[in-house]
Design a protein around this motif. Structure first.
Motif, PDB file in Angstrom:
ATOM      1  N   SER A   1     -82.724 -14.596  64.763  1.00  6.20           N
ATOM      2  CA  SER A   1     -81.852 -13.525  64.276  1.00  6.20           C
ATOM      3  C   SER A   1     -82.574 -12.177  64.288  1.00  6.20           C
TER       4      SER A   1
ATOM      5  N   ILE B   1     -84.910 -29.807  59.098  1.00  9.47           N
ATOM      6  CA  ILE B   1     -83.995 -28.742  58.655  1.00  9.47           C
ATOM      7  C   ILE B   1     -84.770 -27.476  58.320  1.00  9.47           C
ATOM      8  N   ALA B   2     -85.925 -27.604  57.670  1.00  9.80           N
ATOM      9  CA  ALA B   2     -86.747 -26.435  57.342  1.00  9.80           C
ATOM     10  C   ALA B   2     -87.221 -25.739  58.611  1.00  9.80           C
TER      11      ALA B   2
ATOM     12  N   MET C   1     -84.177 -20.237  63.199  1.00 10.60           N
ATOM     13  CA  MET C   1     -82.966 -19.396  63.161  1.00 10.60           C
ATOM     14  C   MET C   1     -83.293 -17.992  62.646  1.00 10.60           C
ATOM     15  N   VAL C   2     -84.173 -17.875  61.658  1.00  7.50           N
ATOM     16  CA  VAL C   2     -84.563 -16.565  61.139  1.00  7.50           C
ATOM     17  C   VAL C   2     -85.260 -15.764  62.232  1.00  7.50           C
TER      18      VAL C   2
ATOM     19  N   LEU D   1     -85.812 -25.844  61.563  1.00  8.82           N
ATOM     20  CA  LEU D   1     -84.637 -25.261  62.186  1.00  8.82           C
ATOM     21  C   LEU D   1     -84.277 -23.927  61.519  1.00  8.82           C
ATOM     22  N   GLY D   2     -84.370 -23.869  60.200  1.00  3.04           N
ATOM     23  CA  GLY D   2     -84.097 -22.628  59.462  1.00  3.04           C
ATOM     24  C   GLY D   2     -85.068 -21.525  59.830  1.00  3.04           C
ATOM     25  N   ILE D   3     -86.355 -21.863  59.947  1.00  2.37           N
ATOM     26  CA  ILE D   3     -87.365 -20.876  60.329  1.00  2.37           C
ATOM     27  C   ILE D   3     -87.086 -20.368  61.741  1.00  2.37           C
TER      28      ILE D   3
END
Length: 137
Positions: A27, A16-17, A23-24, A19-21
């Motif tokens: 974006s 999850i971490a 996504m940032v 995946l978040g990185i």
């Protein structure tokens, strides 16, 4: 079995971490691409106004060249026996979505260009000006 669940939970948190990185990062690329596209659209729209003002100016009847007194004159030029259209429509500022153009006035009166404030990446506004320059004769 308890140790196995803890390991799976830790692996899920790590996934999850990551995946978040990801996504940032995606974006940031999307925002940069969207801004670049809006800048290209702004350049195109500004050039449409410059061409229309230049057409109005160069096609002035008689010897004295004049600039339009209002942007509406570019849509319907009634100085001739028939209506001449130098601009198809009023174009919106790609950043605001409305036609919030400032008019750039010529020294002898009339409109020689348009200007717009565009927010830059640090939150300030930068002014972009699109003006007609008469051809030297």
């Amino acid at each position: 079995m308890g140790a196995q669940r803890g390991f799976t939970y830790l692996g899920l948190l790590l996934a999850i971490a990551l995946l978040g990185i990801g996504m940032v990062a995606a974006s940031e690329v999307w925002v940069t691409t969207a801004r670049r596209q809006r800048m290209e659209q702004l350049e195109w729209v500004g050039q449409q106004y410059v061409q229309a003002i230049g057409s109005y100016y160069e096609n002035s009847p008689g010897q004295v060249k004049t600039y339009p007194t209002a942007l509406e004159d570019l849509l319907e030029d009634r100085r001739f026996a028939f209506t001449r259209r130098h601009l198809r429509q009023f174009y919106a500022n790609p950043f605001s979505g409305v036609a919030d153009w400032e008019l750039v006035r010529a020294a002898g009166g009339g409109i020689r260009g348009v200007r717009v404030a565009v927010p830059d990446t640090v939150g300030r506004n930068s002014a972009y000006e699109f003006s007609h320059t008469p051809l030297a004769r």
